[in-house]
Design an enzyme around this catalytic site. Structure first.
Site, PDB file in Angstrom:
ATOM      1  N   ARG A 124     -18.600  50.386 101.724  1.00  0.00           N
ATOM      2  CA  ARG A 124     -18.074  49.009 101.767  1.00  0.00           C
ATOM      3  C   ARG A 124     -18.005  48.439 103.184  1.00  0.00           C
ATOM      4  O   ARG A 124     -17.150  47.604 103.480  1.00  0.00           O
ATOM      5  CB  ARG A 124     -16.693  48.907 101.104  1.00  0.00           C
ATOM      6  CG  ARG A 124     -16.731  48.951  99.584  1.00  0.00           C
ATOM      7  CD  ARG A 124     -17.278  47.655  99.020  1.00  0.00           C
ATOM      8  NE  ARG A 124     -17.549  47.781  97.595  1.00  0.00           N
ATOM      9  CZ  ARG A 124     -16.677  47.482  96.629  1.00  0.00           C
ATOM     10  NH1 ARG A 124     -15.492  47.007  96.931  1.00  0.00           N
ATOM     11  NH2 ARG A 124     -17.006  47.626  95.375  1.00  0.00           N
TER      12      ARG A 124
ATOM     13  N   ARG B 244     -19.599  34.626 102.994  1.00  0.00           N
ATOM     14  CA  ARG B 244     -19.218  34.615 101.564  1.00  0.00           C
ATOM     15  C   ARG B 244     -18.716  33.233 101.142  1.00  0.00           C
ATOM     16  O   ARG B 244     -18.974  32.771 100.032  1.00  0.00           O
ATOM     17  CB  ARG B 244     -18.131  35.682 101.371  1.00  0.00           C
ATOM     18  CG  ARG B 244     -17.381  35.659 100.074  1.00  0.00           C
ATOM     19  CD  ARG B 244     -18.127  36.426  99.004  1.00  0.00           C
ATOM     20  NE  ARG B 244     -17.261  36.732  97.866  1.00  0.00           N
ATOM     21  CZ  ARG B 244     -16.938  35.860  96.930  1.00  0.00           C
ATOM     22  NH1 ARG B 244     -17.392  34.626  96.960  1.00  0.00           N
ATOM     23  NH2 ARG B 244     -16.139  36.215  95.943  1.00  0.00           N
TER      24      ARG B 244
ATOM     25  N   ASP C  32     -24.543  45.009  94.440  1.00  0.00           N
ATOM     26  CA  ASP C  32     -23.498  45.662  93.650  1.00  0.00           C
ATOM     27  C   ASP C  32     -24.147  46.576  92.631  1.00  0.00           C
ATOM     28  O   ASP C  32     -25.298  46.354  92.242  1.00  0.00           O
ATOM     29  CB  ASP C  32     -22.621  44.629  92.936  1.00  0.00           C
ATOM     30  CG  ASP C  32     -21.268  45.237  92.602  1.00  0.00           C
ATOM     31  OD1 ASP C  32     -20.360  45.168  93.435  1.00  0.00           O
ATOM     32  OD2 ASP C  32     -21.139  45.828  91.513  1.00  0.00           O
TER      33      ASP C  32
ATOM     34  N   TYR D 213     -18.670  50.644  82.588  1.00  0.00           N
ATOM     35  CA  TYR D 213     -18.459  49.187  82.661  1.00  0.00           C
ATOM     36  C   TYR D 213     -19.067  48.470  81.457  1.00  0.00           C
ATOM     37  O   TYR D 213     -18.514  47.492  80.965  1.00  0.00           O
ATOM     38  CB  TYR D 213     -19.055  48.622  83.958  1.00  0.00           C
ATOM     39  CG  TYR D 213     -18.178  48.868  85.164  1.00  0.00           C
ATOM     40  CD1 TYR D 213     -17.000  48.149  85.343  1.00  0.00           C
ATOM     41  CD2 TYR D 213     -18.510  49.810  86.122  1.00  0.00           C
ATOM     42  CE1 TYR D 213     -16.185  48.374  86.443  1.00  0.00           C
ATOM     43  CE2 TYR D 213     -17.708  50.048  87.224  1.00  0.00           C
ATOM     44  CZ  TYR D 213     -16.541  49.324  87.376  1.00  0.00           C
ATOM     45  OH  TYR D 213     -15.727  49.549  88.453  1.00  0.00           O
TER      46      TYR D 213
HETATM   47  O1  CP3 Z   1     -21.033  47.751 102.065  1.00  0.00           O
HETATM   48  C1  CP3 Z   1     -21.409  48.268 101.012  1.00  0.00           C
HETATM   49  O2  CP3 Z   1     -20.953  49.379 100.627  1.00  0.00           O
HETATM   50  C2  CP3 Z   1     -22.532  47.623 100.226  1.00  0.00           C
HETATM   51  C3  CP3 Z   1     -22.158  46.726  99.201  1.00  0.00           C
HETATM   52  C4  CP3 Z   1     -21.498  47.228  97.923  1.00  0.00           C
HETATM   53  C5  CP3 Z   1     -20.673  46.384  97.145  1.00  0.00           C
HETATM   54  N1  CP3 Z   1     -20.370  47.030  96.000  1.00  0.00           N
HETATM   55  C6  CP3 Z   1     -20.263  45.019  97.513  1.00  0.00           C
HETATM   56  C7  CP3 Z   1     -19.070  44.429  96.894  1.00  0.00           C
HETATM   57  C8  CP3 Z   1     -21.620  48.429  97.238  1.00  0.00           C
HETATM   58  C9  CP3 Z   1     -22.356  49.706  97.632  1.00  0.00           C
HETATM   59  C10 CP3 Z   1     -20.907  48.290  96.009  1.00  0.00           C
HETATM   60  C11 CP3 Z   1     -20.855  49.342  94.982  1.00  0.00           C
HETATM   61  C12 CP3 Z   1     -19.915  49.225  93.875  1.00  0.00           C
HETATM   62  N2  CP3 Z   1     -19.587  48.109  93.150  1.00  0.00           N
HETATM   63  C13 CP3 Z   1     -19.220  50.318  93.286  1.00  0.00           C
HETATM   64  C14 CP3 Z   1     -19.366  51.739  93.738  1.00  0.00           C
HETATM   65  C15 CP3 Z   1     -18.558  52.043  94.929  1.00  0.00           C
HETATM   66  C16 CP3 Z   1     -17.062  52.096  94.684  1.00  0.00           C
HETATM   67  O3  CP3 Z   1     -16.373  51.272  95.289  1.00  0.00           O
HETATM   68  O4  CP3 Z   1     -16.634  52.971  93.944  1.00  0.00           O
HETATM   69  C17 CP3 Z   1     -18.427  49.817  92.236  1.00  0.00           C
HETATM   70  C18 CP3 Z   1     -17.514  50.616  91.323  1.00  0.00           C
HETATM   71  C19 CP3 Z   1     -18.678  48.416  92.155  1.00  0.00           C
HETATM   72  C20 CP3 Z   1     -18.118  47.451  91.175  1.00  0.00           C
HETATM   73  C21 CP3 Z   1     -17.293  46.427  91.858  1.00  0.00           C
HETATM   74  N3  CP3 Z   1     -17.795  45.439  92.678  1.00  0.00           N
HETATM   75  C22 CP3 Z   1     -15.900  46.261  91.754  1.00  0.00           C
HETATM   76  C23 CP3 Z   1     -14.952  47.136  90.956  1.00  0.00           C
HETATM   77  C24 CP3 Z   1     -15.563  45.146  92.542  1.00  0.00           C
HETATM   78  C25 CP3 Z   1     -14.217  44.474  92.652  1.00  0.00           C
HETATM   79  C26 CP3 Z   1     -13.309  45.224  93.524  1.00  0.00           C
HETATM   80  C27 CP3 Z   1     -13.270  44.596  94.886  1.00  0.00           C
HETATM   81  O5  CP3 Z   1     -13.431  45.336  95.871  1.00  0.00           O
HETATM   82  O6  CP3 Z   1     -13.079  43.386  94.950  1.00  0.00           O
HETATM   83  C28 CP3 Z   1     -16.771  44.681  93.158  1.00  0.00           C
HETATM   84  C29 CP3 Z   1     -16.902  43.520  94.085  1.00  0.00           C
HETATM   85  C30 CP3 Z   1     -17.564  43.744  95.374  1.00  0.00           C
HETATM   86  N4  CP3 Z   1     -18.710  44.448  95.569  1.00  0.00           N
HETATM   87  C31 CP3 Z   1     -17.145  43.214  96.626  1.00  0.00           C
HETATM   88  C32 CP3 Z   1     -18.089  43.637  97.585  1.00  0.00           C
HETATM   89  C33 CP3 Z   1     -18.120  43.320  99.041  1.00  0.00           C
HETATM   90  C34 CP3 Z   1     -15.931  42.338  96.868  1.00  0.00           C
HETATM   91  C35 CP3 Z   1     -16.098  40.993  96.263  1.00  0.00           C
HETATM   92  C36 CP3 Z   1     -16.168  39.812  97.209  1.00  0.00           C
HETATM   93  O7  CP3 Z   1     -16.605  39.900  98.363  1.00  0.00           O
HETATM   94  O8  CP3 Z   1     -15.801  38.754  96.753  1.00  0.00           O
END
Ligand code: CP3
Length: 341
Positions: A26, A39, A76, A152
């Site tokens: 992340r 964003r 994602d 999911y």
């Molecule tokens: O920097 C990185 O790691 C690359 C980008 C990345 C994102 N999601 C961006 C993101 C990666 C590798 C992911 C993987 C991801 N997405 C996983 C596996 C890793 C983990 O955290 O276990 C999972 C389970 C998801 C599903 C997901 N996406 C969830 C549950 C959420 C909401 C939770 C949250 O953090 O808000 C997301 C949203 C998400 N994916 C964000 C980002 C930067 C935040 C949303 C935003 O910026 O508005």
């Protein structure tokens, strides 16, 4: 084209390094004000993910700002269900939400197997990122592990227990396998497309591995992770199965190069279990970065002492939390880079 910094690739392959490489799960995210500014230009998360120029911009940000040794493509894991025919929304402060979920045999039959072209917006973002990185550091591609994606698709949102998804495994095992087969085939095609576009290594995120029993993990998750590792032969592969401590010896039997550890796992114990077969990655508690600068330094150096210089990639044990201070994240990276090996 020679990469200027290939530390992560060498560490992943078990080759000698001068110092431990570092990247953060992340790292392309809300912890950076620079990310939040980009964003804010889009209506929602999905539109953002589907904008290759913006995705490339935030992918490169942590390399410039945090000084990490690799970029990870901003996207994602949920782009796969969408490409298979199950769209999702990202609801602010709540997380992912699917209007339709998978319940029946017909639901599974209706899903496509992706050939990779459905996710052109990701491969376009990878091509643009590669240009912007200009061979400074490697680029990591990724996908979710088939079980985490199934979770999911059945549950329709995040969950503490994923009991609907687990119920499906216990009551409809054959359908679960049919769905996992389709997700696995899609993920392999998708990862191959990412590699063709320029990804230098890949990570498989099994974020919900920890909800399964060891027996179910082996049958419904590791089997498919292993199939992905067999199919991707072009680049090194990292498997991150959160909370699946019991599975470490079996993960080590797959063709992955690197095993990601969460912060509950002990470095020495993991090293003994792996016995030099794989590179390890991890595993600082993300909450350590809420501590003061001196505590961060002491604990990070303890982590480096335990893992040693070779066959190791420094990282957190899960993703950065959005409310961490950017300066403390930079400090963590700096401590790893300045450590006297
Ligand atoms: O920097 C990185 O790691 C690359 C980008 C990345 C994102 N999601 C961006 C993101 C990666 C590798 C992911 C993987 C991801 N997405 C996983 C596996 C890793 C983990 O955290 O276990 C999972 C389970 C998801 C599903 C997901 N996406 C969830 C549950 C959420 C909401 C939770 C949250 O953090 O808000 C997301 C949203 C998400 N994916 C964000 C980002 C930067 C935040 C949303 C935003 O910026 O508005």
């Amino acid at each position: 084209m020679q990469l200027q910094n290939d530390l992560i690739l060498r560490a992943a392959k078990g080759e000698q390094v001068e110092r431990v490489p570092v990247w953060l799960m992340r790292q392309a995210g809300r912890v950076l004000p620079e990310y939040r500014a980009v964003r804010a230009k889009t209506k929602n998360f999905i539109e953002f993910v589907k904008s290759p120029e913006l995705a490339a911009e935030v992918t490169v940000q942590p390399v410039d700002i945090l000084g990490v040794d690799a970029a990870i493509i901003f996207s994602d894991i949920l782009v796969i269900p969408e490409a298979m025919g199950l769209p999702y929304q990202m609801i602010e402060t709540k997380g992912p939400w699917f209007e339709n979920t998978i319940q029946t045999k017909q639901d599974i039959e209706k899903l496509n197997v992706c050939d990779g072209s459905e996710l052109k917006y990701v491969t376009d973002a990878i091509s643009l990122t590669k240009k912007e990185l200009n061979n400074r550091v490697p680029l990591i591609g990724f996908c979710g592990a088939p079980f985490t994606i199934l979770a999911y698709m059945i549950e329709g949102s995040g969950s503490k227990t994923f009991s609907k998804a687990k119920k499906f495994l216990y009551t409809q095992p054959q359908l679960a396998h049919a769905l996992l087969e389709k997700i696995t085939a899609s993920s392999i095609n998708y990862l191959k497309a990412q590699v063709a576009a320029g990804a230098n290594l890949i990570q498989i995120f099994d974020s919900w591995a920890g909800v399964l029993s060891p027996q179910q993990y082996s049958e419904f998750s590791l089997h498919y992770i292993s199939a992905i590792c067999d199919a991707i032969t072009e680049v090194p592969k990292i498997v991150f199965a959160k909370d699946a401590h019991y599975a470490l010896p079996d993960i080590a039997k797959t063709k992955c190069n690197v095993i990601g550890l969460d912060w509950t796992m002990d470095a020495e114990q993991a090293k003994n279990t792996i016995a030099g077969k794989k590179t390890l990655q991890g595993n600082a508690d993300p909450c350590l970065l809420y501590a003061d600068y001196e505590t961060i330094k002491i604990e990070t150096e303890k982590m480096l002492d335990k893992f040693g210089k070779q066959n190791y990639i420094a990282n957190l044990g899960h993703g950065l939390y959005p409310d961490l201070e950017k300066e403390k994240v930079k400090h963590f990276v700096r401590v790893i880079k300045n450590y006297k090996y």
